[in-house]
Design a protein around this motif. Structure first.
Motif, PDB file in Angstrom:
ATOM      1  N   SER A  35      -6.115   2.309   0.944  1.00 47.33           N
ATOM      2  CA  SER A  35      -5.900   2.385  -0.045  1.00 47.33           C
ATOM      3  C   SER A  35      -5.713   3.379  -1.103  1.00 47.33           C
ATOM      4  O   SER A  35      -4.832   4.197  -1.521  1.00 47.33           O
ATOM      5  CB  SER A  35      -5.943   1.100  -0.422  1.00 47.33           C
ATOM      6  OG  SER A  35      -5.712  -0.339   0.434  1.00 47.33           O
ATOM      7  N   ARG A  36      -7.450   3.545  -1.032  1.00 43.12           N
ATOM      8  CA  ARG A  36      -7.733   5.248  -1.676  1.00 43.12           C
ATOM      9  C   ARG A  36      -6.732   6.150  -1.414  1.00 43.12           C
ATOM     10  O   ARG A  36      -6.433   6.434  -2.315  1.00 43.12           O
ATOM     11  CB  ARG A  36      -9.082   5.239  -1.929  1.00 43.12           C
ATOM     12  CG  ARG A  36     -10.245   4.259  -1.840  1.00 43.12           C
ATOM     13  CD  ARG A  36     -12.243   4.559  -1.931  1.00 43.12           C
ATOM     14  NE  ARG A  36     -12.651   3.441  -2.941  1.00 43.12           N
ATOM     15  CZ  ARG A  36     -12.973   3.666  -3.627  1.00 43.12           C
ATOM     16  NH1 ARG A  36     -12.353   4.414  -4.804  1.00 43.12           N
ATOM     17  NH2 ARG A  36     -14.218   3.383  -4.517  1.00 43.12           N
ATOM     18  N   PHE A  41      -1.059   4.571  -5.029  1.00 42.71           N
ATOM     19  CA  PHE A  41      -2.390   4.481  -6.239  1.00 42.71           C
ATOM     20  C   PHE A  41      -2.874   5.549  -6.647  1.00 42.71           C
ATOM     21  O   PHE A  41      -3.552   5.094  -7.528  1.00 42.71           O
ATOM     22  CB  PHE A  41      -3.585   3.339  -4.945  1.00 42.71           C
ATOM     23  CG  PHE A  41      -4.641   3.621  -5.258  1.00 42.71           C
ATOM     24  CD1 PHE A  41      -4.705   1.682  -5.680  1.00 42.71           C
ATOM     25  CD2 PHE A  41      -5.933   3.731  -5.113  1.00 42.71           C
ATOM     26  CE1 PHE A  41      -5.474   1.660  -6.345  1.00 42.71           C
ATOM     27  CE2 PHE A  41      -7.188   3.474  -5.506  1.00 42.71           C
ATOM     28  CZ  PHE A  41      -7.519   2.294  -6.143  1.00 42.71           C
ATOM     29  N   VAL A 158       2.569  -1.507  -6.292  1.00 44.03           N
ATOM     30  CA  VAL A 158       1.258  -0.765  -5.849  1.00 44.03           C
ATOM     31  C   VAL A 158       0.237  -1.547  -5.777  1.00 44.03           C
ATOM     32  O   VAL A 158      -0.095  -2.869  -6.481  1.00 44.03           O
ATOM     33  CB  VAL A 158       0.639   0.352  -7.253  1.00 44.03           C
ATOM     34  CG1 VAL A 158      -0.619   0.784  -6.513  1.00 44.03           C
ATOM     35  CG2 VAL A 158       1.977   1.012  -7.809  1.00 44.03           C
ATOM     36  N   VAL A 160      -3.118  -2.702  -2.631  1.00 38.86           N
ATOM     37  CA  VAL A 160      -4.636  -1.892  -2.770  1.00 38.86           C
ATOM     38  C   VAL A 160      -4.747  -3.291  -0.941  1.00 38.86           C
ATOM     39  O   VAL A 160      -4.996  -4.539  -1.163  1.00 38.86           O
ATOM     40  CB  VAL A 160      -5.738  -1.645  -2.715  1.00 38.86           C
ATOM     41  CG1 VAL A 160      -4.994  -0.178  -3.818  1.00 38.86           C
ATOM     42  CG2 VAL A 160      -6.124  -3.090  -4.363  1.00 38.86           C
TER      43      VAL A 160
END
Length: 329
Positions: A35-36, A41, A158, A160
């Motif tokens: 996710s980072r 993101f 977005v 995550v």
């Protein structure tokens, strides 16, 4: 620990500060590495940093990392004051951990009140922000952007993946889930593009000419009051000339009890501009969402939108009235 929990633990970032003993009942959320590194993101963080830096440019504040620069309340303090147009009674410089947390708490209380969020639905806290929780920080900044600058183009949808770790009586429990940071895009949710979006994007060299034409129009209407506008951004920021212009064009004067003729604070300026926008909405002139905070903060595009709505109605009306009978359209 169950096999699934072990699998989830192995997916945690190597730099994550895993607790040796998580107190019973305490819960901690970790972002997955995938996710980072997600482009959307990363784009969200970039847009928010550029937005903050643009808002605080005159104060010589530069944010390079949302994770590292927002935790102590200093930048959030300046940003919220700029957005809301109010003065917070908090210490300007906080050097100790205790004073930083105290300042952050005051700023978040003011922000939560302005955002009108219910306590149980808040996705950030003094503790999470102070511990540099990126997810909590992003939730807060997205909420501030939606409230004070709805036309800011945030990347949509977005999401995550996160792992929630919780200490229970039976041991450490983990759960994988998806957290939504920005809304899904729909035609109804999208802020409509207008003539100034196109102008600033495709023909920025013509902005000065448009500003000059509108200033000329304003000065023609305000000369009876002995007023003159030279700087479009700064002279409309307190709402006084804007209210007088609306009254002059509409053939009425506002009672002095309804606005501040000589505003002495950002809050009084915000009151004036908010009143002006409400008058324009009542006349059906604002077809584009405009935040009064942007006018107070001397945003050129927002100021032009407001004045152009008046220009279109009253310049066109004047031209029509001068047209002789029988003239072709």
């Amino acid at each position: 620990m169950e096999p699934e929990s072990l699998y989830l633990l192995l997916q945690l970032p190597k730099e994550a500060d895993l607790p040796v003993e998580l107190p019973q009942g305490e819960k901690k959320i970790y972002l997955l590495p995938t996710s980072r590194k997600d482009p959307r993101f990363e784009e969200l963080q970039k847009v928010l940093m550029e937005w903050i830096n643009a808002k605080l440019q005159l104060e010589h504040i530069v944010v390079r990392s949302l994770e590292e620069d927002m935790f102590d309340g200093l930048i959030l303090h300046h940003l919220f004051q700029k957005l809301a147009g109010i003065k917070l009674e908090v210490e300007e410089i906080a050097l100790t951990t205790v004073s930083q947390r105290r300042k952050l708490k005051a700023v978040l209380e003011a922000a939560n009140h302005s955002l009108q969020v219910e306590e149980q639905s808040v996705k950030w806290s003094v503790d999470t922000i102070f511990k540099k929780d990126l997810l909590a920080t992003l939730h807060l900044l997205v909420a501030l952007a939606k409230r004070f600058q709805p036309d800011l183009s945030l990347p949509t949808n977005v999401q995550v993946e996160v792992i929630s770790m919780e200490s229970t009586k039976s041991g450490l429990k983990s759960e994988k889930s998806v957290e939504q940071l920005t809304e899904c895009s729909t035609d109804q949710d999208q802020v409509p593009q207008d003539i100034f979006d196109e102008l600033f994007k495709l023909a920025p060299e013509k902005v000065s000419a448009v500003k000059e034409a509108i200033v000329t129009f304003v000065n023609q209407k305000m000369e009876h009051l002995g007023l003159s506008v030279q700087n479009l951004e700064t002279q409309f920021a307190d709402g006084v000339i804007l209210l007088l212009l609306i009254g002059q064009l509409g053939g009425f004067f506002l009672h002095l009890k309804e606005f501040y003729l000589t505003p002495s604070s950002p809050a009084e300026m915000l009151h004036n501009v908010t009143l002006a926008l409400e008058l324009l909405k009542d006349e059906g002139l604002l077809n584009y969402p405009i935040s009064p905070e942007d006018i107070v903060n001397k945003d050129t595009k927002s100021t032009l939108r407001v004045l152009y709505s008046l220009f279109c109605k009253h310049k066109l009306k004047a031209s029509t009235n001068k047209m002789p009978h029988g003239s072709p359209n």
